[in-house]
Scaffold this active site. Structure first.
Site, PDB file in Angstrom:
ATOM      1  N   ASP A   1      24.615 108.073  31.870  1.00 53.65           N
ATOM      2  CA  ASP A   1      24.086 106.569  31.369  1.00 53.65           C
ATOM      3  C   ASP A   1      25.029 106.372  30.235  1.00 53.65           C
ATOM      4  O   ASP A   1      25.534 107.099  29.568  1.00 53.65           O
ATOM      5  CB  ASP A   1      22.792 106.461  30.810  1.00 53.65           C
TER       6      ASP A   1
ATOM      7  N   HIS B   1      15.885 106.771  26.353  1.00 53.43           N
ATOM      8  CA  HIS B   1      15.682 106.669  24.852  1.00 53.43           C
ATOM      9  C   HIS B   1      14.298 106.906  24.252  1.00 53.43           C
ATOM     10  O   HIS B   1      13.976 106.586  22.927  1.00 53.43           O
ATOM     11  CB  HIS B   1      16.132 105.007  24.700  1.00 53.43           C
TER      12      HIS B   1
ATOM     13  N   ASP C   1      25.450 101.959  34.035  1.00 59.19           N
ATOM     14  CA  ASP C   1      25.933 100.927  33.114  1.00 59.19           C
ATOM     15  C   ASP C   1      27.430 101.141  32.554  1.00 59.19           C
ATOM     16  O   ASP C   1      27.827 100.461  31.837  1.00 59.19           O
ATOM     17  CB  ASP C   1      25.088 100.504  31.905  1.00 59.19           C
TER      18      ASP C   1
ATOM     19  N   HIS D   1      24.787 104.701  27.609  1.00 60.77           N
ATOM     20  CA  HIS D   1      24.313 105.066  26.150  1.00 60.77           C
ATOM     21  C   HIS D   1      23.752 106.263  26.194  1.00 60.77           C
ATOM     22  O   HIS D   1      23.386 107.230  26.935  1.00 60.77           O
ATOM     23  CB  HIS D   1      23.031 103.990  25.928  1.00 60.77           C
TER      24      HIS D   1
HETATM   25  C1  SP5 Z   1      18.356 102.395  29.702  1.00 65.42           C
HETATM   26  C2  SP5 Z   1      19.530 101.929  29.080  1.00 65.42           C
HETATM   27  O1  SP5 Z   1      20.412 101.636  29.448  1.00 65.42           O
HETATM   28  N1  SP5 Z   1      18.959 101.247  27.813  1.00 65.42           N
HETATM   29  C3  SP5 Z   1      20.153 100.395  27.104  1.00 65.42           C
HETATM   30  C4  SP5 Z   1      19.578  99.857  25.807  1.00 65.42           C
HETATM   31  C5  SP5 Z   1      20.780  99.070  25.227  1.00 65.42           C
HETATM   32  N2  SP5 Z   1      19.798  98.118  24.076  1.00 65.42           N
HETATM   33  C6  SP5 Z   1      20.787  97.365  23.342  1.00 65.42           C
HETATM   34  C7  SP5 Z   1      21.622  96.528  24.096  1.00 65.42           C
HETATM   35  C8  SP5 Z   1      21.640  95.191  23.552  1.00 65.42           C
HETATM   36  C9  SP5 Z   1      22.170  94.384  24.563  1.00 65.42           C
HETATM   37  N3  SP5 Z   1      21.871  92.868  24.435  1.00 65.42           N
HETATM   38  C10 SP5 Z   1      23.313  92.350  25.017  1.00 65.42           C
HETATM   39  C11 SP5 Z   1      23.289  90.927  25.156  1.00 65.42           C
HETATM   40  C12 SP5 Z   1      24.557  90.342  25.337  1.00 65.42           C
HETATM   41  N4  SP5 Z   1      24.841  89.122  25.410  1.00 65.42           N
HETATM   42 ZN    ZN Z   2      22.284 102.510  29.160  1.00 67.28          ZN
END
Ligand code: SP5
Ligand code: ZN
Length: 343
Positions: free
Chosen positions: A196, A160, A285, A198
């Protein structure tokens, strides 16, 4: 397969990220890398070594000098405020605001050099992210020297992070830094396959107008998933890079069969591009048990993923990205790597 790992990653340990109106504990934890290392050893994947040190040169091939200066000094500037917790941004130069005047205050810099508030900076973050990039660079060196594959156990992750922005738990774009090092080492055509969950917005942006690095990404549809503002199918590259960017956004609930069908499309395009080396941004993920994601791959499907990537027959560097089901992350990663090695 050789694994490159540095214990320096422990020095980055954010406490919290901003999510839906609250500070919540960071999903991106030191335990992730330790679990992967433990499974690599337990399952006998191969030797584990520390990275070589490469310094600023290869980082500056991908990131801007002002951004590297910001990362190097952010903690000290934050400390000067008398704050005791992690540094986090809270204000951003969104559309309509000026991006051409770099701010002088650390609060401004944190927003200027980020895309979200999931990037805490701790006392050891700069050391940890440099060691993470050194793992990727060591992997690139090993592959340039003739190894058929290597695994850079990078933490923090990188995909990212853009040329001058951190975001999504990422600070330095390890995969982009490694791909650029391969180019600089004489590989004419490099492909990056980002598996990944994302979209790898940083990697895409870094190479978007270039014809020498092909970027392909399978990911949760940005219409409903982080990073929301990049990763759509109509992003195909620009200028010289037109046609060298492939996004395959997939809906929530995507199954292994659907995922592997999209993977076949990406692999065919990488082969058609004529890549001479491959960098895999390896996030797991996509796992059914991942706490922040919505695909349904099972642990065995990761072995298939590794096997399909191996069928390209390219020298391949795996660079660790995301994966937050801490109890399963190591097994899933080693499944990909062993599927690659024993197709
Ligand atoms: C490297 C990578 O996989 N980065 C992922 C970044 C995702 N960020 C936003 C996700 C917000 C998730 N928070 C979740 C809380 C759920 N209760
Ligand atoms: Zn990710």
């Amino acid at each position: 397969m050789l694994t490159i790992y540095s214990p320096e990653h422990h020095r980055h340990h954010g406490a919290a990220e901003f999510y839906r109106g609250k500070l919540v504990p960071c999903f991106e934890s030191p335990e992730r890398a330790e679990q992967i290392l433990a499974r690599v050893k337990e399952r006998g994947l191969g030797p584990v070594r520390a990275p070589d040190r490469f310094g600023r040169g290869p980082l500056a091939r991908v990131h801007s000098g002002d951004y590297l200066d910001f990362l190097a000094s952010a903690w000290e500037e934050w400390q000067a405020l008398g704050e005791t917790g992690d540094a986090l941004p809270y204000a951003w130069p969104a559309a309509g605001l000026r991006r051409d005047v770099p701010p002088a205050h650390i609060d401004g810099k944190l927003g200027f050099y980020s895309i979200d508030a999931a990037v805490p900076i701790t006392a050891g973050t700069w050391d940890a992210v440099q060691a993470s990039a050194d793992c990727a660079l060591t992997g690139a060196r090993v592959v340039l020297e003739g190894a058929s594959s290597a695994f850079a156990l990078c933490r923090p992750p990188g995909h990212h992070a853009g040329a001058r922005a951190m975001g999504g738990f990422c600070y330095l774009n390890n995969a982009a830094i490694a791909a650029q090092a391969m180019r600089d080492g004489g590989v004419e055509r490099v492909a990056i396959l980002d598996v990944d969950y994302h979209h790898g917005n940083g990697t895409q942006t870094i190479f978007y107008d270039r014809a020498d690095v092909f970027f392909a990404s399978l990911h949760g549809d940005p219409a409903v998933e982080y990073p929301f503002f990049l990763g759509h199918a109509d992003e195909t590259g620009a200028g010289d890079g037109l046609g060298a960017n492939l996004n395959l956004p997939l809906p929530w609930g995507t199954s292994a069969a659907e995922y592997l069908a999209a993977l076949a499309v990406a692999l065919a395009r990488i082969a058609a591009f004529g890549a001479q080396a491959l960098v895999v941004s390896l996030g797991v993920d996509t796992f059914e048990g991942d706490p922040i994601s919505h695909f349904t791959l099972g642990s065995d499907d990761f072995t298939t993923l590794g096997r399909r990537i191996a069928a390209l027959g390219l020298p391949t560097l795996f660079v660790m990205e995301g994966g937050y089901a801490v109890g399963d992350i190591g097994g899933n990663v080693v499944n990909v790597l062993s599927g690659f090695e024993k197709p």
